[in-house]
Design an enzyme around this catalytic site. Structure first.
Site, short mmCIF file in Angstrom:
data_model
loop_
_atom_site.label_atom_id
_atom_site.label_comp_id
_atom_site.label_asym_id
_atom_site.label_seq_id
_atom_site.Cartn_x
_atom_site.Cartn_y
_atom_site.Cartn_z
N THR A 48 93.15 51.70 62.46
CA THR A 48 93.14 52.21 61.15
C THR A 48 93.98 53.25 60.95
O THR A 48 94.64 53.37 59.88
CB THR A 48 91.64 52.82 61.02
N TYR A 139 89.34 49.94 74.66
CA TYR A 139 89.22 49.45 73.13
C TYR A 139 89.40 47.85 73.12
O TYR A 139 90.75 47.54 73.14
CB TYR A 139 90.19 50.21 72.30
N LYS A 169 84.98 50.56 73.13
CA LYS A 169 85.05 50.39 71.67
C LYS A 169 85.33 48.76 71.48
O LYS A 169 86.14 48.41 71.99
CB LYS A 169 86.25 50.92 71.07
N GLY A 194 82.43 47.79 66.78
CA GLY A 194 83.70 48.20 65.99
C GLY A 194 83.62 47.32 64.59
O GLY A 194 84.66 47.35 63.74
N ASP A 196 82.05 47.09 61.29
CA ASP A 196 81.21 48.01 60.21
C ASP A 196 80.26 46.95 59.39
O ASP A 196 79.09 47.16 59.25
CB ASP A 196 81.90 48.69 59.29
N GLU A 197 80.62 45.78 59.04
CA GLU A 197 80.13 44.77 58.39
C GLU A 197 79.00 44.03 59.15
O GLU A 197 78.53 43.11 58.68
CB GLU A 197 81.05 43.85 57.68
#
Lengths: 305, 305, 305, 305
Positions: A48, A139, A169, A194, A196-197
């Site tokens: 992001t 990550y 992550k 990781g 969000d949805e």
């Protein structure tokens, strides 16, 4: 060494001015915006944060600013240091430790790709070794790196070889692997989720923390997911999760990176547009996005905690 | 603006010392090695050159050294400036122009991937614009970047928008696209071919130049392919091409990056091992590689022009 | 057992009537059309022949008809028998042998995919064993099957285990592998090339035969490629190859399967439209296709041998 | 038309005898085994059922037998009719309706792949139309078919065009899409979940039913997940889900298809080995599998309801 990325961690945007240059003056506003919404951890310079689109010097200055601004506040800062160039990643890791980061994290190199877990583990060791007193997270984000190796295997192979290896992550839809990671090596690792949805799905499987882009602007929705989940109101949690889905679907339709930054502007946090090759929304697109989000109820959803 | 990458262009290795640091003292040896074998163009800091594993500062110093060392010799230098960070790519392009590079080239950004030809064209324009008096090549290598867009469409869409757009380094097995690229926009672009093991196939379709890793150590084989092709002796060309295939197959079996650098050492050009995440051959592996190559006849193949 | 698919082999379309049913009455017309253009080998029920869209009964009847009609003519018939169901493939192979096919060929099963060369070899053995007196070709087409295994390794591992293993139909852009296949096991296998638009590249590497869809309607262009190549006129060969490229590009733009069948109709061979899920061109699309091909010069290109 | 695949639906194995031929005498044993474990729905001839490896005649006989045997029992039968050949799929759908199947389901054609949602919708319509009085499910399983289209878009586009479209068998890790499917078109569709190892994640998002291979032998574990979930004991649900993960991981290690059938044999339901190209476990492998499962506690896990 214990580190738990408990709760929501905002993967913060990197602020640019209208000329496309780093605008560090916005960081304070980002921080206060997040603290006022109950977000007390940030992930700086991740996907992001467009880290791959920044120069290393910009990344160093960005991390430095966040660590300065956070000092004395409740905010804790994870610094993403992943890079295709190992010495660059190591330099960023060393800086992060020097300035007191809560943790460092790194994606896999993605141009020359590690082809096996041992090669990836070596890579992690080299970066983690540059900040040995700071927890290290790998990550995993195969969709962007093209590196798709078994995370359970990675975790089982860490052993004593990287004392500060703290976890992952995990930006991966594979919840079969996720469950194995949560329990790998006796459950000693922290596996921040990781997507969000899909947060609620991770919570039910044992997640305690999550890192994501929408926690910058939709933390209230996701906090409500977590609270509803904690009190056993799964129906409410599910409805809130669907609001997250609807929000993200709208952002994706307009280009996720550009839309996310545009939403921050709408909320009074002028992080500017993304840098190329990611696309900027023009004024008409921003207006359309705002209208759609309004229509959806988004601004109401995020108005209350 | 005309530039033709005619003939063999060696994608040179980046020399490291035993500590893994850049060892620019080897560049002169690389240059004289190549000139003595009739190779008069180099592609610096490409995939063979491990550019993605270098720091930007290392890339700048490497390009500078090549341009210094080449000055006054027959050697011409193409500098690869591709990077995920646009300002970094621009800075390297500007330097390359300032120091007199024959051309600059750039891969697509590969973490955040351009999703359409117009976005990729914008990206090219931004880099080419930082070295406007120097020919610009887009370097298509989908296997490493994950960016697989239509090169014929890209070329047809350049128009007048990037005056110094010179062509492609085409590292792609799609010879259907290759033919279209050769004839795109009236044939005004230069399409250097990037798979050494298929050089003859490209030649028969109209290629006039090629950029590759094995031209560092197997130029004689490939020069013979080109000469045999030119005189119409396709049988001889085919046999030499098969030697190229056998050589590359042997190198791949031992890890292509590490093997290629090990072969340079065998030829007296100590470019050192590759940097992580690419793998280094240990002494036993080097011995096995040397034995296999000897057995194959490789050292005889490259002994004569 | 020797079989050489020398020259052009047309991968013939399967004719349907307007109700979408098999129309075997057209086969004679297809055969005479091809013979009149100097094509003396057909590949029946391959990808162009939509075998996967047919019922097994239709495939058996189709092969039977071709073998009947070809009897006493110059035409030789290869029958594709690949299927996801092994007993079905075996039944078709046995029929092909019984009726005197020149050879049988089979793609890999593609729903449950062989994950290694030995598993694929077992699969080939089971089919080849159902027609032991008939040469067997494995048909490599990773783009459609999703099975991407090393063809050189497959060929090197055949040994004595499948006495009638004759070679490959190689529909794969990997000309590095192609060269290895041509020389595998002492060069004992026949490796028919499957990308019409790259035929010249295969020829220069040693191909002697090719199987393709466009040889139904553009054999003259490709015959001229082969003749020009044979007499050493590579420039003429290259120009003809580019005509092939332009033709295919036009067909792809309108949907390759539907366009190819529409072109046959234009040439007086009413093979009908493709079956779902492949798309049929409506009248307007056919008119547009015809206009574009006319404009290109296609009908002139195929008018002379 | 309402159909809800509520609860666990066992994707039953297809029984073969030692010669590899269909052994329909085992079906009764499968049925009673399942009923005794509280499983009252089966999915016949799906991926677990190796439908793609069967002949069409075998598939017809298999479905017929299940529908006969189930008659008068509590068992309800969903018949998978997906095939690359549309007429074959239609014939199987018509039979399923004639014999009283609860529903039919079909995967996408996977050799010639639908490239857009409208093409896939047409495909579904053609099959659903062959059994218009029977609920139709599209079976999304991109990992095997290579067809990866948006299921939310498919559902939103059904409208009135396929009156018997009932929903999806969703074998896809994308829980973002899953949530959208559950609510698409006002929530009118039934979206059975297809990854046993992630069942709990689907439940928390709103799943009410699931179709899977392990429900043949590990239904007790998954029933406990559902019951624990229903009573709000998420910790117990999570522990049972992890048992599912451990079981599946063990099976995968030995080859999932062969292992699953071997476990059925261990439980007294002799379904035989899988058919090629899927691999059979030899006696030593079966012994090792049994030992690992015993050690894991698997046989205890499934001993109690």
């Amino acid at each position: 060494m214990t580190c738990r990325l408990v709760g929501l961690v905002a993967a913060v945007h990197t602020p640019f001015d209208s000329a496309g240059d780093l605008d560090l003056s916005v960081v304070e506003r980002q921080l206060s915006h997040l603290l006022s919404r109950g977000v007390t951890k940030v992930f700086v310079g991740g996907s992001t944060g467009e880290s791959q689109s920044l120069t290393v010097d910009e990344r160093l200055r960005l991390a430095e600013r966040w660590l300065q601004v956070a000092r004395g506040t409740e905010m804790q800062v994870v610094v993403h240091v992943g890079a295709n160039s190992l010495p660059e990643a190591q330099a960023m890791a060393a800086q992060a430790q020097r300035l007191g980061a809560l943790a460092v994290a790194a994606v896999a190199p993605s141009y020359f790709k590690p082809r096996s877990v041992p090669v990836l583990l070596d890579w992690c060791r080299s970066i983690a070794g540059a900040a040995p007193a700071t927890p290290f997270y790998f990550y995993d984000i195969p969709l962007l790196t093209g590196v798709s190796l078994s995370m359970p295997d990675l975790l089982e192979s860490v052993g004593d070889s990287i004392p500060n290896f703290a976890g992952l992550k995990f930006t991966n839809q594979d919840l079969y692997a996720y469950q194995q990671c949560l329990r790998a090596a006796g459950g000693r690792f922290d596996i921040a989720f990781g997507f969000d949805e899909m947060l609620l799905a991770a919570l039910v499987l044992g997640a305690v923390g999550a890192v994501g882009a929408t926690y910058n602007f939709a933390a209230p929705v996701h906090h409500r997911i977590m609270r509803a989940f904690d009190r056993g109101d799964l129906s409410a949690a599910r409805d809130e999760q669907y609001r997250s889905v609807l929000t993200i679907r709208t952002l994706i339709r307009h280009g996720f990176a550009g839309s996310g930054k545009a939403v921050m502007e709408m909320l009074g946090v002028p992080v500017g547009p993304p840098r190329a090759p990611q696309q900027t929304l023009d004024a008409a697109e921003v207006a359309a996005l705002r209208a759609e989000l309004t229509n959806l109820g988004f601004f109401d959803w995020i108005a209350s905690p």
